[in-house]
Design a protein around this motif. Structure first.
Motif, PDB file in Angstrom:
ATOM      1  N   LEU A 506     -35.010 -21.659  19.715  1.00 20.78           N
ATOM      2  CA  LEU A 506     -35.545 -20.669  19.822  1.00 20.78           C
ATOM      3  C   LEU A 506     -36.967 -20.529  18.623  1.00 20.78           C
ATOM      4  N   VAL A 507     -36.816 -21.015  17.490  1.00 19.04           N
ATOM      5  CA  VAL A 507     -37.845 -20.945  16.441  1.00 19.04           C
ATOM      6  C   VAL A 507     -38.975 -21.967  17.154  1.00 19.04           C
ATOM      7  N   SER A 508     -38.595 -23.061  17.637  1.00 16.38           N
ATOM      8  CA  SER A 508     -39.585 -24.028  18.051  1.00 16.38           C
ATOM      9  C   SER A 508     -40.149 -23.301  19.426  1.00 16.38           C
ATOM     10  N   PHE A 509     -39.732 -22.522  20.022  1.00 16.49           N
ATOM     11  CA  PHE A 509     -39.950 -21.967  21.244  1.00 16.49           C
ATOM     12  C   PHE A 509     -41.167 -20.895  20.787  1.00 16.49           C
ATOM     13  N   ILE A 510     -40.675 -20.259  19.846  1.00 16.70           N
ATOM     14  CA  ILE A 510     -41.576 -18.957  19.482  1.00 16.70           C
ATOM     15  C   ILE A 510     -42.974 -19.691  18.913  1.00 16.70           C
ATOM     16  N   THR A 511     -42.798 -20.478  18.003  1.00 13.90           N
ATOM     17  CA  THR A 511     -43.862 -21.114  17.470  1.00 13.90           C
ATOM     18  C   THR A 511     -44.959 -21.806  18.209  1.00 13.90           C
ATOM     19  N   ILE A 512     -44.387 -22.651  19.463  1.00 16.45           N
ATOM     20  CA  ILE A 512     -44.867 -23.376  20.398  1.00 16.45           C
ATOM     21  C   ILE A 512     -45.606 -22.175  21.333  1.00 16.45           C
ATOM     22  N   LEU A 513     -44.955 -21.114  21.678  1.00 19.68           N
ATOM     23  CA  LEU A 513     -45.589 -20.082  22.590  1.00 19.68           C
ATOM     24  C   LEU A 513     -46.780 -19.439  21.624  1.00 19.68           C
TER      25      LEU A 513
END
Lengths: 615, 202
Positions: A506-513
């Motif tokens: 989730l954290v990676s997803f939000i950062t990348i997004l």
């Protein structure tokens, strides 16, 4: 049995609240998104209705397909001679030329003023009230080429007074005009999130179009024929191969449909967020129920021993989950309403001002919120409930509950198949191209996560065996005990690890997004600027680009549709890399080098402004 | 009665339909347990069998009286109120019926558990070391109470224990060793049981 469930729920309020929290967040995000999209949709629908209310027929040049821009129509303008011919057609009471172009207003502080989602729209002031959705609030309409009317809300916001100089950036050099009046739009002080600059026809043609030409002609009927008949008559008189006529109602419908499409990306974007939060919520709920049920397995075994049927045990867990699901959905819906305000403010902060208006909560939103919230909760609880029902009653008579080991053959095979399918889809997405491949990539990633989640208990033991060696070597007996402990209950170990896995994902997803959005915004801005340059160079108009097919009288509608290149278009580029390439190529191909310097200078304020907002 | 590992609990689990048999038959009344599927076994446990566990096993969220009537609630039957009243009267907890298990002492909790077993008028009650977690006074109370249930209410009770004093409350003691019935005493005394037990050690 229900009494038992209910009492159990009441006795474990904290557990109940924590379980529900996951559902609340998921549902709230989804409901908030839907409410926001509905609210925006209704506001804009209302705007279009207002904008077109007096228009019976719209005339514009027939669309021509432009080779440089795949599938995109470019329109020529309508010249003054044609307007004169239209005026002479029987049944036409009034016909006026209409101009809508992009412009930038220089604020009182000397910088390009920021406008909202709708952007800033330059237009010609139409004197016929039927054909102009704006009405003069203070002062008067522009009469000389150096006079201008702005919308009331912009004037109020900037603290301008009648008689003040107003600097406008559009085609050519900056023009300074004199503010002679303010305009209102329907009941509002202007189009929400948009700025109006209205001048005389001649000035508007120079600034926003080209001398002697209009973007379209809007007609008010003399009332002797209905709009369809008049539209056909005008079409016949002008020749349908060069001109296109449509009724005001049809134009409104088109505009609404176009806008829906433009808003579509937005709801997809937000709904993706909502589904991801629900997906994560589902894992949390599933884990919570697993733990809760495991804690109660002894109680359930005892209930089984004294005569509770398997069905009753499953029902009690399901009833509990339905209660949690329904209550949490209700709370989630409430939080979602608040969240829609928050989202609106958040989007406003990044430059996407969304017009106000009352919050729209449709039955669809309510039903979806409750349905999704309770179904997700019940599904999450179902597996632990079924497992709980299989607890042998005899376990109640023993002190130690049986640890059913997770590494069953069925789990291994199921996990392998799911993970395999996920990785395959992921690989196909990486190799392929286009939006289908992107979707494949996303679906593959999600399936892989599910697969690894299923496989967790199977791989936990060997993985811990490997990790245990250095740990035991580093910290001796304590480390060895820890490793053994993790190996002893592979299910527990993998449940903990899965929660972490989801968290990291989730954290990676939000950062990348976030990073992609920022880069995407920057790129979209350049593409938008490129399109602007094209447009000014060619004096062409294209659909479905938002500033296409505008009528001056319908300036309002045009204004809100300016959202396209500024914002929605930007997102589309980001979401569809295939199209982005086209746009970039197009820009490079069609823009003559000689234009570049001037265009660059001309549009710099606009670009800098947006850059500031995006970062 | 029997030493550890003699098969007391296993036998009882088989008799109560909680464990599967490898061979043989279990009859409760006219019913052969080995022919029943899970659903019918559940119904049989609910309607014909009562349980008293060593660890009480009350539902912590329900009050004493709710625990007592739980088997009937599960069956969807209306409790036989005069009978329940008589049971409550016998266990002597009339003033603590609305307390949760956590508000009761161990002896009181076990009395509630016995009340729960009795309330459904089962054909037979199985008690697995019912006094194992209690001090001797509370234990004596429970045993006394169980004997009254047998004498006054006509209830059949099968109790597993390794306490000779507890065994002495029974009408008949059956001794197990290594999974087999090796002896029995009718109308036992604690001394007689203890003497018999001593022979197992050799």
């Amino acid at each position: 049995m229900f009494k038992l469930t209910y009492k159990g729920l009441w006795a474990h309020k904290l557990r109940f609240v924590l379980t529900g929290l996951a559902v609340v967040l998921g549902v709230a995000f989804m409901a908030g998104t839907m409410i926001l999209t509905d609210t925006m949709g209704r506001t804009f629908d209302g705007l279009f209705d207002t904008a077109n209310k007096g228009v019976d027929v719209v005339v514009r040049r027939a669309a021509t397909v432009d080779g440089g821009f795949a599938g995109t129509a470019v329109r020529e303008r309508v010249d003054s001679a044609t307007l004169a011919r239209i005026k002479g057609i029987d049944g036409v009471d009034t016909a006026v030329g209409s101009i809508t172009g992009m412009a930038t207003l220089v604020g009182p502080d000397g910088k390009a003023s920021t406008s909202g989602m709708g952007g800033t729209m330059g237009t010609n002031w139409v004197d016929d009230a039927r054909l102009n959705p704006f009405a003069i609030a203070t002062g008067r309409a522009p009469q000389t080429p150096d006079e201008v009317v702005l919308d009331q809300s912009t004037v109020t916001k900037d603290g301008r007074k009648l008689g003040d100089p107003v600097t406008v950036l559009a085609k050519g050099d900056p023009r300074t005009l004199t503010l002679v009046g303010t305009a209102t739009f329907g009941d509002a002080d202007g189009i929400p999130g948009s700025t109006l600059i209205a001048t005389t026809d001649a000035t508007a043609q120079v600034l926003f179009a080209e001398p002697g030409a209009y973007d379209s002609v809007v007609i008010a009927s003399d009332g002797r024929q209905d709009p369809e008949a008049l539209s056909a008559r005008v079409g016949a008189a002008l020749g349908t191969e060069r001109f296109e006529t449509l009724t005001g109602a049809a134009d409104t419908a088109n505009n609404k449909a176009d806008l829906k499409e433009e808003l579509g990306f937005f709801s997809t974007f937000l709904l993706a967020f909502a589904y991801i939060s629900l997906f994560v919520g589902m894992f949390i709920i599933y884990n919570t129920f697993s733990i809760v049920v495991a804690q109660r397995s002894k109680e359930m075994a005892m209930l089984r021993a004294i005569g509770a049927s398997r069905r009753q045990v499953v029902k009690s867990v399901l009833f509990e989950s339905i209660t949690v699901g329904l209550l949490a959905s209700a709370v989630g819906l409430g939080v979602g309403v608040l969240m829609s305000f928050g989202l609106r403010a958040l989007l406003g902060a990044v430059g996407l001002d969304i017009p106000g208006g009352s919050v729209v909560i449709t039955p669809t939103t309510i039903v979806t919120a409750f349905l999704v919230g309770s179904v997700v909760t019940v599904l999450s609880a179902l597996a632990p409930a079924l497992r709980a029902s299989k607890v042998k009653p005899i376990a109640a008579l023993r002190d130690v509950a049986v640890d059913n080991s997770g590494a069953s053959l069925r789990r291994t095979i199921t996990g392998m198949i799911i993970t395999g399918a996920g990785v395959t889809a992921f690989a196909a997405g990486v190799i392929g191209s286009g939006s289908g491949a992107l979707a494949m990539l996303g679906v593959g990633a999600v399936i892989t996560i599910v697969g690894v989640f299923v496989l967790g208990p199977v791989i936990a033991r060997p993985v811990m065996g490997g990790l245990g060696i250095p740990i035991a070597w580093l910290s001796g007996t304590t480390g060895r005990l820890a490793a053994e402990n993790a190996k002893r209950c592979p299910k527990r170990t993998s449940a903990t690890a899965s929660a972490l896995m989801i968290g990291v994902a989730l954290v990676s997803f939000i950062t990348i997004l976030a990073t992609s959005t920022r880069v995407g915004f920057g790129h979209g801005r350049e593409v938008a600027a490129g399109r602007l340059r094209d447009r000014f160079r060619r004096h062409g108009r294209r659909r479905p680009q938002p500033h296409a097919g505008r009528r001056g009288g319908q300036a309002a509608a045009g204004g809100s549709r300016l959202a396209g290149p500024h914002h929605t278009g930007r997102h589309r580029h980001r979401l569809q890399p295939g199209r982005r390439r086209e746009h970039v190529d197009d820009r490079a191909a069609v823009r003559p080098e000689g234009d570049r310097g001037q265009d660059h200078r001309r549009h710099r304020p606009l670009r800098r402004r947006q850059g500031g907002q995006g970062r | 009665m029997g030493p550890s590992g003699s098969g007391k609990s296993t036998l009882m689990h088989c008799l109560a339909g909680l464990d599967d048999l490898t061979s043989g038959q279990v009859l409760i009344g006219e019913t052969d347990l080995t022919t029943l599927n899970d659903k019918h076994l559940t119904m049989l446990r609910r309607d014909k069998i009562g349980f008293v566990f060593q660890a009480y096993n009350l539902v912590p969220t329900l009050t004493a009286i709710e625990n007592i009537t739980l088997p009937m609630d599960l069956a969807g039957r209306k409790a036989d109120q005069p009978w329940v009243d008589q049971v409550v009267d016998t266990i002597g907890l009339a003033d603590r019926l609305n307390h949760r298990p956590s508000e009761l002492s161990g002896g009181q909790q076990q009395r509630v558990a016995v009340g729960r077993a009795l309330a459904g008028r089962p054909e037979i009650i199985f008690a697995d070391e019912p006094t194992g977690n209690l001090d001797s006074r509370s234990g004596a109370e429970i045993l006394d109470f169980m004997r009254r249930a047998v004498r006054e209410l006509g209830q059949t009770i099968v109790m597993v224990t390794h306490d000779p004093v507890a065994a002495s409350y029974a009408d008949r003691v059956v001794f197990l060793a290594d999974g087999r019935i090796v002896d029995e005493i009718i109308d036992p005394t604690a001394e007689a049981v203890l003497d018999r037990m001593k022979t197992f050690g050799r």
